[in-house]
Design a protein around this motif. Structure first.
Motif, PDB file in Angstrom:
ATOM      1  N   VAL A  86       0.842  -1.207   0.000  1.00 36.04           N
ATOM      2  CA  VAL A  86       0.000   0.000   0.000  1.00 36.04           C
ATOM      3  C   VAL A  86       0.872   1.250   0.000  1.00 36.04           C
ATOM      4  O   VAL A  86       0.583   2.221  -0.708  1.00 36.04           O
ATOM      5  N   TYR A  87       1.963   1.219   0.737  1.00 38.34           N
ATOM      6  CA  TYR A  87       2.890   2.358   0.792  1.00 38.34           C
ATOM      7  C   TYR A  87       3.398   2.697  -0.605  1.00 38.34           C
ATOM      8  O   TYR A  87       3.414   3.864  -1.005  1.00 38.34           O
ATOM      9  N   VAL A  88       3.788   1.685  -1.368  1.00 29.73           N
ATOM     10  CA  VAL A  88       4.283   1.898  -2.731  1.00 29.73           C
ATOM     11  C   VAL A  88       3.205   2.551  -3.595  1.00 29.73           C
ATOM     12  O   VAL A  88       3.486   3.471  -4.381  1.00 29.73           O
ATOM     13  N   LYS A  89       1.978   2.114  -3.443  1.00 30.96           N
ATOM     14  CA  LYS A  89       0.868   2.700  -4.217  1.00 30.96           C
ATOM     15  C   LYS A  89       0.637   4.158  -3.840  1.00 30.96           C
ATOM     16  O   LYS A  89       0.386   4.999  -4.711  1.00 30.96           O
ATOM     17  N   VAL A  90       0.716   4.451  -2.553  1.00 31.11           N
ATOM     18  CA  VAL A  90       0.511   5.834  -2.111  1.00 31.11           C
ATOM     19  C   VAL A  90       1.629   6.721  -2.642  1.00 31.11           C
ATOM     20  O   VAL A  90       1.375   7.796  -3.188  1.00 31.11           O
ATOM     21  N   VAL A  91       2.868   6.268  -2.506  1.00 34.11           N
ATOM     22  CA  VAL A  91       4.014   7.059  -2.966  1.00 34.11           C
ATOM     23  C   VAL A  91       3.900   7.363  -4.457  1.00 34.11           C
ATOM     24  O   VAL A  91       4.237   8.475  -4.900  1.00 34.11           O
ATOM     25  N   ALA A  92       3.403   6.423  -5.219  1.00 35.48           N
ATOM     26  CA  ALA A  92       3.277   6.609  -6.670  1.00 35.48           C
ATOM     27  C   ALA A  92       2.335   7.760  -7.028  1.00 35.48           C
ATOM     28  O   ALA A  92       2.436   8.319  -8.126  1.00 35.48           O
ATOM     29  N   ASN A  93       1.459   8.124  -6.118  1.00 35.90           N
ATOM     30  CA  ASN A  93       0.476   9.184  -6.385  1.00 35.90           C
ATOM     31  C   ASN A  93       0.864  10.538  -5.801  1.00 35.90           C
ATOM     32  O   ASN A  93       0.063  11.473  -5.858  1.00 35.90           O
ATOM     33  N   LEU A  94       2.063  10.654  -5.259  1.00 37.82           N
ATOM     34  CA  LEU A  94       2.456  11.887  -4.580  1.00 37.82           C
ATOM     35  C   LEU A  94       3.488  12.678  -5.373  1.00 37.82           C
ATOM     36  O   LEU A  94       4.286  12.097  -6.127  1.00 37.82           O
ATOM     37  N   ASP A  95       3.506  13.990  -5.159  1.00 33.58           N
ATOM     38  CA  ASP A  95       4.573  14.803  -5.743  1.00 33.58           C
ATOM     39  C   ASP A  95       5.828  14.639  -4.882  1.00 33.58           C
ATOM     40  O   ASP A  95       5.791  13.992  -3.819  1.00 33.58           O
ATOM     41  N   ASP A  96       6.932  15.211  -5.333  1.00 32.01           N
ATOM     42  CA  ASP A  96       8.220  14.993  -4.666  1.00 32.01           C
ATOM     43  C   ASP A  96       8.218  15.435  -3.203  1.00 32.01           C
ATOM     44  O   ASP A  96       8.751  14.727  -2.338  1.00 32.01           O
ATOM     45  N   GLN A  97       7.635  16.581  -2.909  1.00 27.31           N
ATOM     46  CA  GLN A  97       7.609  17.072  -1.525  1.00 27.31           C
ATOM     47  C   GLN A  97       6.771  16.154  -0.634  1.00 27.31           C
ATOM     48  O   GLN A  97       7.170  15.813   0.479  1.00 27.31           O
ATOM     49  N   ALA A  98       5.622  15.748  -1.135  1.00 27.67           N
ATOM     50  CA  ALA A  98       4.761  14.850  -0.360  1.00 27.67           C
ATOM     51  C   ALA A  98       5.429  13.496  -0.145  1.00 27.67           C
ATOM     52  O   ALA A  98       5.315  12.906   0.934  1.00 27.67           O
ATOM     53  N   LYS A  99       6.152  13.011  -1.164  1.00 28.65           N
ATOM     54  CA  LYS A  99       6.887  11.743  -1.012  1.00 28.65           C
ATOM     55  C   LYS A  99       7.898  11.840   0.118  1.00 28.65           C
ATOM     56  O   LYS A  99       8.019  10.931   0.934  1.00 28.65           O
ATOM     57  N   GLU A 100       8.642  12.934   0.133  1.00 29.57           N
ATOM     58  CA  GLU A 100       9.659  13.113   1.177  1.00 29.57           C
ATOM     59  C   GLU A 100       9.008  13.198   2.555  1.00 29.57           C
ATOM     60  O   GLU A 100       9.496  12.605   3.526  1.00 29.57           O
ATOM     61  N   ASN A 101       7.879  13.893   2.645  1.00 27.48           N
ATOM     62  CA  ASN A 101       7.171  13.986   3.924  1.00 27.48           C
ATOM     63  C   ASN A 101       6.650  12.626   4.376  1.00 27.48           C
ATOM     64  O   ASN A 101       6.724  12.288   5.562  1.00 27.48           O
ATOM     65  N   LEU A 102       6.124  11.850   3.444  1.00 28.11           N
ATOM     66  CA  LEU A 102       5.633  10.519   3.798  1.00 28.11           C
ATOM     67  C   LEU A 102       6.778   9.618   4.237  1.00 28.11           C
ATOM     68  O   LEU A 102       6.635   8.858   5.199  1.00 28.11           O
ATOM     69  N   LYS A 103       7.924   9.703   3.564  1.00 29.95           N
ATOM     70  CA  LYS A 103       9.083   8.882   3.965  1.00 29.95           C
ATOM     71  C   LYS A 103       9.483   9.196   5.406  1.00 29.95           C
ATOM     72  O   LYS A 103       9.737   8.283   6.197  1.00 29.95           O
ATOM     73  N   LYS A 104       9.537  10.471   5.745  1.00 28.43           N
ATOM     74  CA  LYS A 104       9.884  10.869   7.113  1.00 28.43           C
ATOM     75  C   LYS A 104       8.839  10.360   8.100  1.00 28.43           C
ATOM     76  O   LYS A 104       9.175   9.848   9.169  1.00 28.43           O
TER      77      LYS A 104
END
Length: 116
Positions: free
Chosen positions: A44-62
């Motif tokens: 599910v994490y991979v699917k969510v990351v695929a739908n995010l822009d770069d800033q949101a991806k970095e925030n989700l990773k943190k």
């Protein structure tokens, strides 16, 4: 003798899930439950990351790194509080990790639904 025979028949006929298990078996089942939940979390994490822009991806990773650290610390705390030094420590630990991971999966799936 009839009562003994009846009890024996009920024990033999009982489904495996209703039979008593050893602590080791219960610990193994809890570990397997966590493994499955963690696998779903990663999918599910991979699917969510695929739908995010770069800033949101970095925030989700943190957020995800912090959440994993919290989940594992919380599970260790709960297991220690309920079963310090006991044979059921792994059961409690993996049970908490599994429950919290399933809750995280649910939260991440909600993000997927909002994207659609």
């Amino acid at each position: 003798m009839r009562l003994f025979s009846l009890c024996l028949l009920l024990i033999i006929a009982a489904p495996a899930a209703l039979r008593a298990q050893s602590q080791q078996e219960m610990n193994a089942e809890a570990a397997e439950s966590f493994r499955k939940a963690d696998k779903e979390l990663n999918e599910v994490y991979v699917k969510v990351v695929a739908n995010l822009d770069d800033q949101a991806k970095e925030n989700l990773k943190k957020s995800q790194r912090a959440w994993v650290a919290w989940r594992d610390a919380e599970a260790a705390f709960r297991a220690d509080a309920e079963a310090r030094g006991g044979s059921m420590w792994p059961l409690v630990h993996e049970g908490v990790r599994s429950r919290l991971t399933k809750e995280r999966v649910k939260g991440l799936k909600e993000l997927l639904l909002k994207e659609k």
